[in-house]
Design an enzyme around this catalytic site. Structure first.
Site: not given
Ligand code: BGC
Length: 821
Positions: A236
């Protein structure tokens, strides 16, 4: 990118790469794209959010990742579409989003979100399907298959036990093995085995003390070795803690780019023989193999109008009619209706955060109702403001006045954006005060109230007896207004059912005492008793049960038959029954099958969903339903055997319209083939709360939980401060001057780049909870490890003069860069 263009000779490619090139493939090259190696013809691929549509950010270099995105269709959120209980519909939604990804040259979609709704307070529940892992797994698997039919990769998120937003980047989730397997892993497992998702997103949190992106047990032993996952693990955004440890555990691609910082660490580790080059080679091989499964992008634009119609159709199938007293719905087109509430004009149709779509258009319910009825029967009052949700007596007064003069009051109310947001958990389950006040006042002058609820999750309804009907729309996407109007006036017969329980009050939820706001550790003391597994086992009254949803017609269930009365657990069982539409209109019913282990030596929930089917029936039509059950459907996870086991005994097969509306029952005897000695399961004395079948599961003591968990539980506190301390931890310490400088700088950036107020507030909230390590990783090169370490040292009151000088030099540089942007 051309399908099949890379892997024809992966081995040769790897041999031709330098160590540095291999390491570079293990990290993004910017916020959204992977690293390309032109000299070897290795392309860069693009990843974009999210779970209910495509959020492709326009500016790929923006370090916040939340700025304007290209227009795309906003389908109903996962929490909404799940209420359809319709796998084909989920496939269709994946399919249509896949087409949009193709047009926009996006190779990997960062969805679906498959975390379990442990507590109604989790801010991101709107991106998830259910409190039930079986339902989640089945629906998400269909979505993944639809999406990947276009050779666009899915990315299951957030793996795993990431069930709250508060402290999400540092939180340590402590849970026992059986709960992990039965509740939190099994949806992921099902999807991996049935849909072969392209990738999985390693979550920010730790699980039982280990950060997810370096958790060997979960990433290697379970995901790859046990389940046979062959896809790619992506971190993530900012979830990498120790890059080398992460790589060893199987975290393949770090996102976003660490601007070379972590690649250097990989190279260094190989050179110093702290990391076998073979581990890196295997990672690169997986990545290249993955690229090969992605497809050539179509240049053709998709038909926005057609996609909007699909969004409408999905919403029509998903809205849930919770209550319909005196058959007030459907409405006659000639009755005088007062439409009250700004959500009728400005719908709450999606949540806040990385999955937020910039929609191609939005239907509002007011206009759609006028289209159906004409203007003469419709009036409107605003009722409340959507921008601040503060009580405005004048607006309440106007709305009440209008309701008094009308046959029916259509009350559009719901939860504000702050209740369905990434990075922010809900404080409670109440509706905003003006919404509650409207019900109170209007019910004094008109008893014909129909509530149209726009909700990220369950809400408390102390007012439920004051209204005649409630249509739960969740967050129905850009076509929601159309679905609402057509359901209210009977052109569409509602058929959605709840995928989560609406408790009477938040306090009744089994996680109530263990959903921390401040601590960086969460203990899942309720164990396997999540959602209806708890309420039904403890016989707690609920407002609306799991699986509940009404129709404008009625269904009768008959003729339940089992293929056998006695089976070995290795044999399958076929269950058949009939459903008849006994009403006057065509309708769809979601039939549900639960199993119950009548007597068990291990504690088990009262019942568990193991089958569902959505079917359409004309008036008087009867259809037969056939469902098959297998060993796993009757099994629990046996921690000692490290396997799924069925105990010998009698099992009930319960068939019905909701978890609390069971219409048919049959039983069978199952003979276990397991070698396990069930006498060993006699742990009742040690774990009385889990066997109690009452609300004790909501009050499990630390000592009892420790016994269930079976290992020592270390506190998760970063003292002295470390790179994993959050900005907020250091706020009141010596490091505060630096922290406030950094926060100011980011805040300025947020204010300049993010136009929408709520998103900007959300970002500022998240910023304070960012650990120093992530700040460095996410800064796209602005902050170095040295700066991070210096802040930590100062916070720990250590003098690090040289690093200090470097720090101020870097700050000057940042100011310069900033001045230019
Ligand atoms: C989120 C993810 C997301 C990523 C990119 C993160 O903060 O937890 O779900 O895909 O950001 O935007």
């Amino acid at each position: 990118m051309e399908k099949g263009s890379v892997s024809s000779n992966i081995e040769k490619l790897i041999q031709a790469m330098t160590l540095e090139e291999k390491a570079s493939l293990c990290s993004g090259k910017n916020y959204w794209e992977t690293q390309n190696i032109d000299r070897l013809g290795i392309p860069s691929i693009m990843m974009s959010d999210g779970s209910h549509g495509l959020r492709k950010q326009k500016n790929l270099l923006d370090p916040l990742g939340f700025t304007e995105s290209v227009k795309s269709t906003c389908y109903p959120t996962a929490s909404t579409v799940a209420c359809s209980f319709d796998k084909e519909l989920l496939y269709l939604m994946g399919d249509y989003i896949g087409r949009e990804c193709q047009t926009e040259h996006v190779s990997v979609l960062l969805g679906p979100g498959v975390n379990i709704k442990r507590s109604p307070l989790c801010g991101r529940n709107y991106e998830y399907y259910s409190e039930d892992p079986y339902l989640t797994g089945e629906l998400a698997s269909a979505f993944v298959q639809g999406l990947q039919s276009h050779h666009v990769g899915a990315c299951l998120n957030h793996f795993v036990a990431n069930n709250q937003e508060k402290n999400r980047m540092t939180l340590d989730t402590i849970l026992d093995e059986r709960t992990l397997r039965e509740i939190y892993l099994s949806a992921f497992e099902h999807i991996v085995k049935t849909a072969k998702p392209w990738s999985i997103l390693g979550a920010f949190n730790r699980v039982n003390g280990e950060f997810m992106c370096e958790n060997q047990y979960l990433l290697k032993d379970i995901l790859r070795n046990e389940w046979g996952f062959e896809g790619i693990v992506i971190s993530d955004w900012g979830a990498i803690n120790d890059r080398v440890k992460g790589l060893m555990a199987g975290a393949d691609i770090e996102m976003p780019s660490s601007c070379g910082k972590n690649n250097k660490k990989i190279v260094m580790a190989v050179k110093k023989k702290n990391l076998k080059e073979d581990v890196l080679d295997k990672t690169v091989k997986r990545i290249l193999k993955g690229y090969d499964a992605l497809s050539i992008h179509q240049e053709t634009a998709y038909d926005r109008q057609e996609h909007h119609h699909i969004a409408r159709h999905i919403a029509c199938e998903s809205l849930v009619l919770l209550k319909n007293k005196d058959h007030i719905l459907p409405l006659s087109k000639t009755c005088q209706v007062a439409i009250i509430g700004e959500y009728a004009l400005k719908p709450m149709y999606q949540g806040l955060g990385s999955s937020r779509i910039n929609p191609t258009r939005i239907d509002n319910a007011y206009e759609q109702i006028v289209k159906i009825t004409g203007t003469t029967t419709v009036t409107y009052a605003k009722g409340y403001h959507t921008h601040d949700h503060l009580l405005d007596p004048q607006l309440i007064h106007e709305a009440t006045d209008l309701a008094r003069k009308s046959d029916i009051a259509l009350l559009f109310i719901g939860t504000p954006e702050s209740c369905q947001s990434e990075g922010i958990d809900r404080k409670d389950m109440a509706l905003p005060e003006p919404h509650r006040q409207l019900i109170l006042e209007i019910s004094q002058v008109n008893t014909n109230i129909v509530v149209i609820l726009m909700n990220g999750g369950p809400v408390e309804m102390p007012w439920v007896d004051r209204v005649k009907a409630i249509l739960a729309c969740y967050l129905p996407g850009q076509g929601g207004g159309y679905a609402i109007a057509n359901i209210l006036y009977g052109d569409i017969n509602p058929s959605g059912k709840l995928t989560e329980t609406f408790p009477l009050r938040l306090k009744d939820n089994p996680t109530y005492r263990n959903f921390p706001k401040y601590k960086q550790q969460v203990q899942y003391r309720e164990g396997i008793y999540v959602g209806y597994r708890y309420y039904d086992t403890a016989s707690i009254d609920v407002l609306y049960p799991f699986g509940h949803g009404l129709s404008y017609t009625t269904f009768v269930y008959t003729d339940l038959r089992l293929s056998q009365q006695k089976i070995k657990d290795t044999e399958g069982l076929t269950v058949t029954f009939k459903v008849t539409n006994t009403g006057l209109v065509e309708g769809k019913e979601v039939v549900q099958l639960y199993i119950k282990d009548r007597v068990s030596s291990i504690f088990r929930p009262e019942k568990e969903l193991k089958g569902f089917h959505k079917m359409s029936l004309l008036p008087n039509q009867t259809k037969e339903v056939v469902m098959t059950l297998h060993k796993r459907d009757f099994a629990y996870y046996n921690v000692e055997m490290k396997d799924w086991c069925v105990e010998s005994g009698i099992f009930d097969i319960l068939v019905g319209a909701s978890s609390r509306d069971l219409r048919l029952q049959a039983s069978l005897e199952i003979q276990s083939t397991s070698q396990y000695n069930e006498e060993k399961n006699q742990i009742k004395e040690l774990l009385p709360s889990y066997y109690a079948q009452d609300d004790s599961m909501n009050r499990v003591s630390a000592a009892e939980f420790k016994l269930l968990y079976g290992h020592p539980i270390k506190d998760t506190i970063e003292t002295p401060f470390t790179m994993n301390s959050r900005l907020i931890d250091i706020k009141n310490n010596l490091g505060k001057y630096m922290v406030s400088f950094i926060v100011k700088m980011y805040e300025n950036h947020i204010e300049h780049t993010i136009k929408d107020e709520m998103t900007s507030e959300m970002m500022q909230n998240m910023l304070w909870e960012t650990p120093i390590r992530c700040l460095v990783n996410l800064s796209q090169g602005l902050f170095t490890d040295e700066i991070g370490e210096f802040i930590v040292a100062i916070a720990n009151k250590k003098k690090r003069l040289i690093k200090g000088i470097k720090f101020f030099r870097s700050l000057l540089m940042i100011k310069k860069i900033h001045g230019r942007s």
